[in-house]
Design a protein around this motif. Structure first.
Motif, mmCIF file in Angstrom:
data_model
loop_
_atom_site.group_PDB
_atom_site.id
_atom_site.type_symbol
_atom_site.label_atom_id
_atom_site.label_comp_id
_atom_site.label_asym_id
_atom_site.label_seq_id
_atom_site.Cartn_x
_atom_site.Cartn_y
_atom_site.Cartn_z
ATOM 1 N N ARG A 246 -10.113 62.466 116.315
ATOM 2 C CA ARG A 246 -11.274 61.629 116.170
ATOM 3 C C ARG A 246 -11.949 62.167 114.741
ATOM 4 O O ARG A 246 -12.235 60.895 113.953
ATOM 5 C CB ARG A 246 -12.154 61.512 117.217
ATOM 6 C CG ARG A 246 -11.652 60.906 118.366
ATOM 7 C CD ARG A 246 -12.983 60.681 119.274
ATOM 8 N NE ARG A 246 -13.781 61.653 119.425
ATOM 9 C CZ ARG A 246 -13.610 62.656 120.737
ATOM 10 N NH1 ARG A 246 -12.550 62.175 121.543
ATOM 11 N NH2 ARG A 246 -14.185 63.617 120.965
ATOM 12 N N ILE A 247 -12.058 63.371 114.554
ATOM 13 C CA ILE A 247 -12.922 63.829 113.178
ATOM 14 C C ILE A 247 -11.817 63.419 112.055
ATOM 15 O O ILE A 247 -12.035 62.809 110.919
ATOM 16 C CB ILE A 247 -13.349 64.997 113.338
ATOM 17 C CG1 ILE A 247 -14.114 65.175 114.251
ATOM 18 C CG2 ILE A 247 -13.779 65.538 111.824
ATOM 19 C CD1 ILE A 247 -14.703 66.652 114.778
ATOM 20 N N ALA A 248 -10.575 63.970 112.178
ATOM 21 C CA ALA A 248 -9.648 63.947 110.972
ATOM 22 C C ALA A 248 -9.152 62.570 110.789
ATOM 23 O O ALA A 248 -8.859 62.112 109.724
ATOM 24 C CB ALA A 248 -8.743 64.995 111.165
ATOM 25 N N VAL B 213 -5.795 55.400 135.377
ATOM 26 C CA VAL B 213 -5.447 55.053 134.202
ATOM 27 C C VAL B 213 -6.209 54.628 133.014
ATOM 28 O O VAL B 213 -7.457 54.134 133.455
ATOM 29 C CB VAL B 213 -4.158 53.865 134.386
ATOM 30 C CG1 VAL B 213 -2.959 54.173 135.203
ATOM 31 C CG2 VAL B 213 -5.059 52.490 134.893
ATOM 32 N N ARG B 214 -5.923 54.773 131.956
ATOM 33 C CA ARG B 214 -6.839 54.201 130.840
ATOM 34 C C ARG B 214 -5.950 53.397 129.893
ATOM 35 O O ARG B 214 -4.805 53.961 129.530
ATOM 36 C CB ARG B 214 -7.492 55.578 129.948
ATOM 37 C CG ARG B 214 -8.185 56.579 130.943
ATOM 38 C CD ARG B 214 -9.652 55.695 131.352
ATOM 39 N NE ARG B 214 -10.482 56.566 132.170
ATOM 40 C CZ ARG B 214 -10.587 56.654 133.398
ATOM 41 N NH1 ARG B 214 -10.034 55.712 134.275
ATOM 42 N NH2 ARG B 214 -11.456 57.323 134.177
ATOM 43 N N GLY C 271 -6.989 60.619 124.163
ATOM 44 C CA GLY C 271 -7.049 59.591 123.338
ATOM 45 C C GLY C 271 -6.291 59.601 122.121
ATOM 46 O O GLY C 271 -5.895 58.582 121.568
ATOM 47 N N PHE C 272 -5.727 60.884 121.621
ATOM 48 C CA PHE C 272 -5.101 60.899 120.324
ATOM 49 C C PHE C 272 -3.739 60.433 120.600
ATOM 50 O O PHE C 272 -3.061 59.910 119.606
ATOM 51 C CB PHE C 272 -5.131 62.442 119.960
ATOM 52 C CG PHE C 272 -4.297 63.169 120.891
ATOM 53 C CD1 PHE C 272 -3.182 63.605 120.855
ATOM 54 C CD2 PHE C 272 -5.091 63.924 121.837
ATOM 55 C CE1 PHE C 272 -2.453 64.324 121.682
ATOM 56 C CE2 PHE C 272 -4.472 64.753 122.717
ATOM 57 C CZ PHE C 272 -2.882 65.076 122.608
ATOM 58 N N VAL C 273 -3.203 60.366 121.673
ATOM 59 C CA VAL C 273 -1.987 59.748 121.764
ATOM 60 C C VAL C 273 -2.101 58.396 121.664
ATOM 61 O O VAL C 273 -0.991 57.700 120.907
ATOM 62 C CB VAL C 273 -1.317 60.172 123.351
ATOM 63 C CG1 VAL C 273 0.127 59.224 123.607
ATOM 64 C CG2 VAL C 273 -1.104 61.558 123.521
ATOM 65 N N ALA C 274 -2.875 57.581 122.243
ATOM 66 C CA ALA C 274 -3.093 56.168 121.896
ATOM 67 C C ALA C 274 -3.571 55.758 120.492
ATOM 68 O O ALA C 274 -2.916 54.702 120.024
ATOM 69 C CB ALA C 274 -4.529 55.780 122.796
ATOM 70 N N VAL D 206 -1.056 51.089 125.125
ATOM 71 C CA VAL D 206 -0.935 52.267 125.559
ATOM 72 C C VAL D 206 -1.526 52.737 126.784
ATOM 73 O O VAL D 206 -2.756 52.209 126.902
ATOM 74 C CB VAL D 206 -1.258 53.399 124.506
ATOM 75 C CG1 VAL D 206 -1.345 54.671 124.791
ATOM 76 C CG2 VAL D 206 -0.675 53.312 123.153
ATOM 77 N N VAL D 207 -0.845 53.130 127.842
ATOM 78 C CA VAL D 207 -1.686 53.322 128.965
ATOM 79 C C VAL D 207 -1.388 54.822 129.322
ATOM 80 O O VAL D 207 -0.158 55.464 129.147
ATOM 81 C CB VAL D 207 -0.734 52.705 130.200
ATOM 82 C CG1 VAL D 207 -1.465 53.207 131.411
ATOM 83 C CG2 VAL D 207 -0.931 51.222 130.146
ATOM 84 N N LEU D 208 -2.523 55.617 129.538
ATOM 85 C CA LEU D 208 -2.472 56.924 129.915
ATOM 86 C C LEU D 208 -2.704 57.146 131.245
ATOM 87 O O LEU D 208 -3.716 56.824 131.691
ATOM 88 C CB LEU D 208 -3.491 57.719 129.042
ATOM 89 C CG LEU D 208 -3.645 57.405 127.290
ATOM 90 C CD1 LEU D 208 -5.054 58.170 126.770
ATOM 91 C CD2 LEU D 208 -2.486 58.021 126.803
ATOM 92 N N ALA D 209 -2.061 57.792 131.764
ATOM 93 C CA ALA D 209 -1.801 57.990 133.318
ATOM 94 C C ALA D 209 -2.122 59.176 134.011
ATOM 95 O O ALA D 209 -1.551 60.230 133.494
ATOM 96 C CB ALA D 209 -0.572 57.169 133.936
#
Length: 307
Positions: free
Chosen positions: A39-41, A63-64, A95-98, A108-111
């Motif tokens: 998030r910072i970089a 899921v997100r 969240g970095f994967v999304a 993108v779904v993070l499960a």
């Protein structure tokens, strides 16, 4: 001049030490640190969380969903399942994967899935299949194409997605057509680890009667979805022979499989390289995106009378 050289040398040394400490913190403290660094970089990249949902009653059955921009024409779905030795992990830390994949044109779904005692085999597979079913049922509402889904996972999560993609009964039990899974990406996954000899595999598989049928390598088949298997040659937690064994078994059946081996990479490197500032320095994110794009490409039918 000497003073200036000493100052510059000191700055370089501090930066190197800071960079080394950061990588050590990521490797020791995991995805939450990596997510904060990303998030910072790299910033938010206009990627927003559009849905928080549950597909079951357990706290970890969640899921997100992330997307870049407003929903328009249906876009392919990239569903990622976290690792953590089937004992720990939370999609809220990934969240970095999304932020790596949503800008490439994916919903993108993070499960997540049940962990520890409640997540023993086959619960982690049942949950992964249930998360996929939820995704397929809700993708259109959120701007995704329910029939163009790419599954992905790291470590234990790679096992989950590869096994449910190869052993048809898991998705069939949830009413998910095999054809809707267009591709699978496995990062540093265990695919051939029976008999169980590590603490994590004994805890998750060893006392529930699971045997050779629990191994993805034993479910290789000609009709398997295309796979991209990524592994670091210096991975001592999940040996790269897992990827080699699965790739060989798939190739023997005539299935489509691509492998990426990195000589300087350990177990977590393929995951770390999905985050800023490493994302643009290594080709993992680009290779995954290319694979997913090719796997989800829409064939345009040739009209009668047209060349």
């Amino acid at each position: 001049m000497r003073r200036m050289i000493k100052i510059l040398g000191g700055i370089v040394l501090v930066l190197l030490l800071a960079g080394g400490a950061l990588l050590l913190a990521i490797r020791n403290n995991g995805p939450a640190v990596l997510d904060a660094v990303d998030r910072i970089a790299g910033g938010k990249r206009d990627v927003v969380l559009v849905e928080k949902a549950r597909y079951g009653d357990a706290a970890k059955q969640k899921v997100r969903v992330y997307r870049q921009g407003k929903a328009g024409e249906p876009i392919p779905v990239f569903l990622f399942v976290h690792g953590g030795s089937w004992r720990w992990g939370d999609p809220d830390d990934y969240g970095f994967v999304a932020r790596a994949m949503a800008p490439e044109g994916y919903l993108v779904v993070l499960a997540a899935y049940r962990l520890g005692e409640s997540g023993r085999y086959p619960a982690m597979l049942e949950d992964t299949a249930a998360a996929i079913a939820w995704t397929r049922a809700n993708a259109a509402r959120l701007g995704g194409d329910p029939d163009r889904i790419v599954l992905a996972g790291h470590s234990a999560g790679a096992y989950n997605v590869v096994q449910v993609a190869l052993e048809p009964k898991w998705l069939a039990a949830r009413g998910v057509p095999e054809a809707s899974i267009r591709g699978v990406v496995g990062l540093a996954g265990p695919y051939d680890f029976f008999p169980f000899d590590s603490d994590s595999t004994k805890a998750s598989f060893g006392s529930v009667g699971a045997g050779a049928e629990s191994q993805p390598v034993n479910h290789s088949r000609a009709g398997a979805p295309p796979m991209l298997l990524v592994h670091g040659e210096e991975d001592t937690l999940v040996k790269p022979r897992n990827t080699r064994a699965l790739a060989a078994a798939l190739e023997a059946k005539g299935a489509k499989v691509e492998t990426l081996f990195y000589p300087d990479a350990d177990h977590n490197a393929p995951l770390i390289w999905l985050a800023a500032p490493w994302r643009d320095r290594r080709d993992v994110a680009a290779r995954i995106s290319r694979f997913a794009r090719e796997a989800t490409a829409v064939s345009v039918p040739v009209q009668a009378g047209k060349p």
